[in-house]
Scaffold this motif. Structure first.
Motif, short mmCIF file in Angstrom:
data_model
loop_
_atom_site.label_atom_id
_atom_site.label_comp_id
_atom_site.label_asym_id
_atom_site.label_seq_id
_atom_site.Cartn_x
_atom_site.Cartn_y
_atom_site.Cartn_z
N ARG A 149 -4.18 5.55 3.98
CA ARG A 149 -3.89 4.46 3.04
C ARG A 149 -4.58 4.80 1.72
O ARG A 149 -5.80 4.85 1.63
N SER B 7 0.83 -1.20 0.00
CA SER B 7 0.00 0.00 0.00
C SER B 7 0.86 1.25 0.00
O SER B 7 2.01 1.24 0.47
N VAL C 278 -12.85 8.17 5.78
CA VAL C 278 -12.49 8.52 4.41
C VAL C 278 -11.73 9.84 4.37
O VAL C 278 -12.05 10.78 5.11
N GLY D 99 -8.59 7.93 -0.29
CA GLY D 99 -8.27 6.75 0.50
C GLY D 99 -8.94 6.84 1.85
O GLY D 99 -9.93 7.55 2.03
N GLU D 100 -8.39 6.12 2.83
CA GLU D 100 -8.95 6.11 4.17
C GLU D 100 -7.82 6.11 5.20
O GLU D 100 -6.71 5.65 4.92
N ASP E 64 -6.11 4.74 -2.00
CA ASP E 64 -6.77 3.77 -2.87
C ASP E 64 -5.86 3.44 -4.04
O ASP E 64 -5.05 4.28 -4.49
N ARG F 121 -12.72 11.10 -3.13
CA ARG F 121 -12.06 10.16 -2.23
C ARG F 121 -10.65 9.84 -2.73
O ARG F 121 -10.43 9.54 -3.90
N GLN G 49 -6.39 3.27 -7.15
CA GLN G 49 -6.56 4.09 -8.35
C GLN G 49 -6.16 5.55 -8.14
O GLN G 49 -6.16 6.34 -9.09
N THR G 50 -5.81 5.93 -6.90
CA THR G 50 -5.46 7.32 -6.62
C THR G 50 -4.06 7.64 -7.15
O THR G 50 -3.08 6.96 -6.82
#
Length: 291
Positions: free
Chosen positions: A155, A96, A128, A138-139, A157, A136, A159-160
């Motif tokens: 963390r 990650s 989030v 991530g989280e 995502d 968005r 696709q980010t």
């Protein structure tokens, strides 16, 4: 450091003192009470009763905030608490990617100051985090608000899209764990999205009389609500820590000089080491060339 990369220090004290206000451009929300608590409570940094946490305005970017689009050091992050600034990008050994901000940007603050504690979230369970457009990214995976640590990790995502390079200044080139004495000034730089300052001088600099503590740095500089979590680098591009407090910091005064300043920076290495223990993953700072 070139003149184009320096913000006049005389202006810094004025803006820093104004920084304790909520700012006329911040929109009211249910989170305003949390920001007010942070401003009212006295906090410590490295055991020094000093200051207030840099306030977190409502999660709506103020008009005119400095341009730092995307997900990168110096960009806006919107959380359940409000608006802050991102610091550094890390690659985890778990596969990650993580990006940091201040711990008080997601943890509820105490109305009387003091430690709040530490929290982690398993994948799929964290609050989030969103970018300046409300999308968005991530989280949250980890957060701590426990003197002298004030740090959190998002963390990202899969696709980010994210960049390691700090807006305007570039870097970080590496981590700066140096501990020069109080007669060895250090020039520091950051890109912040604080109210007022973020729309006029988002790329700012400060001077620390030295950096003798492994846990904090006190410097003469400017911070306003929304700057919370900003990544701070030394003038050679190395990552020093995250901007977290504002007020009168006086860790020590003596013949050798004063560990003092108007802004408080919590140093990076001890916090990353702790986050690695909690997340059980190795975190590697992602570097970028200076500009």
């Amino acid at each position: 450091m070139s003149a184009s990369r320096t913000v006049v220090a005389i202006l810094a004290a004025v803006i820093a003192l104004l920084g304790c206000g909520s700012g006329k451009n911040s929109a009211p929300s249910a989170n305003a009470a949390g920001a007010a608590q942070a401003k009212a409570a006295g906090w410590t940094l490295g055991g020094v009763p000093c200051c207030t946490l840099i306030a977190v305005p409502a999660a709506a970017p103020p008009v005119g905030t400095g341009a730092c689009p995307g997900v990168r050091p110096g960009a806006i992050v919107l959380t359940d608490v409000g608006q802050c600034t991102l610091n550094f990008l890390f690659q985890g050994s778990d596969g990650s990617r993580y990006i940091g901000t201040a711990g008080h940007c997601i943890l509820s603050t105490s109305p009387i100051g003091g430690d709040v504690g530490e929290k982690s979230w398993a994948p799929g369970t964290g609050p989030v985090a969103r970018d300046s457009a409300g999308k968005r990214m991530g989280e949250f995976a980890y957060a701590i608000l426990q003197d002298p640590k004030d740090f959190s990790l998002i963390r990202l995502d899969a696709q980010t899209q994210a960049s390691a390079g700090m807006c305007h200044f570039g870097g970080p080139t590496a981590v700066n764990d140096d501990r020069p004495g109080l007669t060895q000034p250090v020039a520091l730089e950051w890109f912040g999205n604080g109210i007022a300052a973020g729309s006029t001088v988002p790329a700012r600099s400060a001077i620390a009389a030295g950096m003798p503590s492994p846990d904090h740095v006190f410097a003469q500089g400017a911070a306003t609500p929304g700057d919370s979590g900003s990544g701070v680098i030394s003038s050679d591009g190395r990552a020093v820590g995250a901007l977290v407090t504002v007020g009168v910091h006086t860790g020590s005064l003596g013949l050798a000089g004063g560990d003092a300043g108007l802004v408080g920076i919590t140093r990076l290495t001890p916090q990353v080491e702790r986050a690695q223990q909690v997340l059980t993953t190795n975190l590697v700072l992602q570097s970028a060339p200076t500009q």
